[in-house]
Design a protein around this motif. Structure first.
Motif, PDB file in Angstrom:
ATOM      1  N   LEU A   1       4.382  86.121  46.375  1.00 35.24           N
ATOM      2  CA  LEU A   1       5.649  85.925  45.670  1.00 35.24           C
ATOM      3  C   LEU A   1       5.503  84.901  44.548  1.00 35.24           C
ATOM      4  N   LEU A   2       4.857  83.780  44.839  1.00 38.38           N
ATOM      5  CA  LEU A   2       4.693  82.735  43.829  1.00 38.38           C
ATOM      6  C   LEU A   2       3.808  83.197  42.676  1.00 38.38           C
ATOM      7  N   VAL A   3       2.738  83.910  42.993  1.00 42.49           N
ATOM      8  CA  VAL A   3       1.850  84.437  41.947  1.00 42.49           C
ATOM      9  C   VAL A   3       2.608  85.412  41.052  1.00 42.49           C
ATOM     10  N   TYR A   4       3.427  86.241  41.667  1.00 34.74           N
ATOM     11  CA  TYR A   4       4.210  87.212  40.890  1.00 34.74           C
ATOM     12  C   TYR A   4       5.142  86.511  39.905  1.00 34.74           C
TER      13      TYR A   4
ATOM     14  N   PHE B   1      13.811  82.155  51.689  1.00 35.88           N
ATOM     15  CA  PHE B   1      12.696  82.647  52.511  1.00 35.88           C
ATOM     16  C   PHE B   1      11.572  81.605  52.573  1.00 35.88           C
ATOM     17  N   ILE B   2      11.266  80.992  51.433  1.00 36.88           N
ATOM     18  CA  ILE B   2      10.237  79.953  51.377  1.00 36.88           C
ATOM     19  C   ILE B   2      10.666  78.741  52.209  1.00 36.88           C
ATOM     20  N   PHE B   3      11.918  78.320  52.033  1.00 37.29           N
ATOM     21  CA  PHE B   3      12.432  77.152  52.760  1.00 37.29           C
ATOM     22  C   PHE B   3      12.402  77.376  54.269  1.00 37.29           C
ATOM     23  N   GLU B   4      12.869  78.554  54.712  1.00 38.15           N
ATOM     24  CA  GLU B   4      12.884  78.845  56.148  1.00 38.15           C
ATOM     25  C   GLU B   4      11.470  78.929  56.715  1.00 38.15           C
ATOM     26  N   SER B   5      10.556  79.506  55.946  1.00 37.52           N
ATOM     27  CA  SER B   5       9.176  79.657  56.411  1.00 37.52           C
ATOM     28  C   SER B   5       8.500  78.301  56.593  1.00 37.52           C
ATOM     29  N   ILE B   6       8.732  77.395  55.643  1.00 35.87           N
ATOM     30  CA  ILE B   6       8.134  76.056  55.738  1.00 35.87           C
ATOM     31  C   ILE B   6       8.808  75.236  56.838  1.00 35.87           C
ATOM     32  N   LYS B   7      10.127  75.306  56.867  1.00 37.19           N
ATOM     33  CA  LYS B   7      10.880  74.531  57.860  1.00 37.19           C
ATOM     34  C   LYS B   7      10.530  74.937  59.283  1.00 37.19           C
ATOM     35  N   ASN B   8      10.442  76.240  59.511  1.00 32.19           N
ATOM     36  CA  ASN B   8      10.177  76.753  60.865  1.00 32.19           C
ATOM     37  C   ASN B   8       8.697  76.986  61.131  1.00 32.19           C
ATOM     38  N   LYS B   9       7.858  76.633  60.135  1.00 33.43           N
ATOM     39  CA  LYS B   9       6.401  76.751  60.263  1.00 33.43           C
ATOM     40  C   LYS B   9       5.977  78.160  60.699  1.00 33.43           C
ATOM     41  N   ILE B  10       6.477  79.147  59.953  1.00 35.88           N
ATOM     42  CA  ILE B  10       6.154  80.548  60.246  1.00 35.88           C
ATOM     43  C   ILE B  10       4.869  80.886  59.497  1.00 35.88           C
ATOM     44  N   VAL B  11       3.742  80.760  60.165  1.00 32.96           N
ATOM     45  CA  VAL B  11       2.429  80.918  59.545  1.00 32.96           C
ATOM     46  C   VAL B  11       2.218  82.302  58.930  1.00 32.96           C
ATOM     47  N   PRO B  12       2.598  83.410  59.593  1.00 35.40           N
ATOM     48  CA  PRO B  12       2.350  84.741  59.011  1.00 35.40           C
ATOM     49  C   PRO B  12       3.008  84.956  57.652  1.00 35.40           C
ATOM     50  N   ASN B  13       4.008  84.131  57.333  1.00 34.72           N
ATOM     51  CA  ASN B  13       4.704  84.309  56.059  1.00 34.72           C
ATOM     52  C   ASN B  13       3.955  83.702  54.879  1.00 34.72           C
ATOM     53  N   ILE B  14       2.935  82.876  55.155  1.00 37.63           N
ATOM     54  CA  ILE B  14       2.256  82.136  54.090  1.00 37.63           C
ATOM     55  C   ILE B  14       1.637  83.065  53.053  1.00 37.63           C
ATOM     56  N   LYS B  15       0.958  84.119  53.512  1.00 32.84           N
ATOM     57  CA  LYS B  15       0.315  85.055  52.578  1.00 32.84           C
ATOM     58  C   LYS B  15       1.341  85.733  51.679  1.00 32.84           C
TER      59      LYS B  15
END
Length: 473
Positions: free
Chosen positions: A197-200, A178-192
């Motif tokens: 997820l990372l904090v958890y 999910f992280i890889f796809e979000s960064i690769k495809n520059k899906i901004v809404p997924n950043i939050k």
């Protein structure tokens, strides 16, 4: 009213299957006695405060969610049997979701519903395993639309990670993808949602990084176990061993039966995913590989049926993903999947009949004897590991046993503090002793036999518990 009639007419098969499943599970559940692994969690949440429960969970080998769910029921004074209702509720929701929302055909739905795991191991034996299917199924359902509902998708991953340590593999690979796809495809809404997820996961890491090593499940030296041999044992446990209770002459061939009839089909499923969908292949191989790594290298405390069935839940999850994204399913993949769950379905009547015929644990029987024949004020000592006696304590909410290993009164086993001393002191006011069948009494002169729970002669792979009560001279 018309919509309800249309729904019933359109879902007649699914509703019939759900009702039949529920009838069988309820009937079996009423014959099940709580045993030590179930009772351990209940006694912890019943007798500790919230902070103490959190600390205890760190050494139990299980995440916190199951304790959090049990907490209000235990504190409000519900009997231990409420655990079975909770477990049934989770699996009932899972089965309902599978029947009405999954891409499986009628035959596949039938063999899944009546597989040994979904019919018995998960809904009847009340443990944290019962929460796993619903979160896996929700993840499979929302997977195609994960970018439309990123917060919901991440929330389900977090909840699944809190069900059992074995689920951390599938949670990790889904999170990384999910992280890889979000960064690769520059899906901004997924950043939050990615930040959440990372904090958890950072929180979980820092909480458990200094977990005490007294947990007997974290066995030093277990890294010498050969993973492939353990895979054979793992599969044999849930599929072959129950059959051996009937096919006694074939018991010594159980490993061979596993190799021939079951394990090849897991490899065939892996091959089919690799050939047709590399992403699902990655999810499947990493999830199962992590599970086998943890089982053989980290968290080994014996073979449990629920543990074995988790592999097939991962098979089910990945097959669900595959059918959602591929209109055509290869015959080899469908055959391999169906074969595994057909074998499991054959096991169901065997394990259910054993549950009905035999006592899963003598804890309930011993607790009832104490209630009916002995005084509430009587002092009991538990000789040996107090973990063995938690099923009795679970049925006696106002009773704690004196633990001879740590010289204190306790209703559950604490991996972080118990077994550090090796005392054999009896309190001066002790009147009775409870002894597990596995414990050898050395000084028999100070005991008079009083009562013993029913003993059933079953094969050694079953987890039955027999207790005896002795009065002190």
């Amino acid at each position: 009213m018309q919509k309800i009639k249309q729904f019933i007419l359109f879902n007649k098969f699914n509703l019939l299957l759900l009702i039949l499943w529920l009838i069988v599970v309820l009937f079996t559940m009423f014959h099940h006695e709580i045993w030590r692994d179930e009772a351990q969690a209940w006694c912890i949440v019943r007798d500790l405060n919230f902070i103490e429960i959190f600390r205890s969970a760190r050494t139990e080998g299980h995440p916190f969610l199951w304790y959090l769910i049990l907490y209000p029921f235990a504190k409000l004074g519900f009997p231990v049997e409420i655990m079975q209702v909770i477990s049934l509720f989770f699996v009932f929701i899972s089965i309902s979701f599978l029947l009405f929302k999954s891409p499986f055909n009628k035959f596949e739905k039938s063999i899944i519903c009546f597989s040994a795991g979904m019919l018995y191991y998960l809904p009847v034996v009340a443990r944290n395993y019962s929460m796993i299917p619903i979160f896996l199924f929700l993840l499979a359902y929302f997977y195609p639309n994960r970018n439309k509902h990123p917060f919901l998708y991440i929330l389900i991953i977090i909840l699944l990670s809190q069900t059992h340590v074995y689920m951390l593999g599938v949670c990790a690979i889904l999170s990384c993808l999910f992280i890889f796809e979000s960064i690769k495809n520059k899906i901004v809404p997924n950043i939050k949602s990615l930040v959440i997820l990372l904090v958890y996961f950072l929180f979980v890491f820092f909480v458990f990084i200094d977990t005490p090593s007294e947990n007997y499940a974290l066995v030093p030296g277990v890294n010498n176990i050969i993973p492939f041999n353990q895979l054979v044992i793992l599969i044999s446990t849930v599929f072959v061993f129950p059959l051996m209770n009937i096919l006694v002459p074939l018991q010594k061939y159980s490993d061979f039966i596993s190799l021939v009839s079951l394990i090849p089909f897991l490899f065939l499923i892996t091959y089919c995913f690799f050939k047709s969908d590399k992403k699902i292949f990655l999810i499947f191989s990493f999830s199962v590989g992590f599970m086998l790594f943890v089982f053989t290298k980290v968290y080994f405390n014996g073979i449990l049926y629920q543990k074995s069935f988790l592999i097939f839940l991962i098979v089910l999850f990945c097959y669900w993903l595959y059918k959602q994204e591929n209109k055509q399913v290869s015959k080899l993949l469908a055959f391999s999947f169906n074969w595994l769950f057909i074998i499991s379905m054959i096991i169901s009547p065997i394990v259910i009949s054993q549950e009905i015929k035999y006592n899963f644990s003598g804890g309930k029987e011993i607790a009832q004897y104490i209630k009916n024949n002995l005084e509430e004020e009587d002092v009991f000592i538990a000789i040996g590991n107090p973990y063995l006696f938690s099923p009795i304590c679970a049925y006696l909410p106002n009773k704690k046993f004196y633990n001879t290993l740590s010289s204190n009164y306790i209703s559950y086993y604490s991996y972080a503090s118990q077994n550090k001393s090796n005392k054999r002191e009896f309190p001066s006011n002790a009147e009775y002793s409870i002894v597990h069948e596995d414990i050898q009494i050395i000084n028999k002169d100070i005991f008079d036999f009083k009562y013993k729970s029913s003993k059933k002669n079953l094969s050694s792979n079953t987890q039955r518990e027999v207790f005896a009560i002795y009065s002190l001279k």
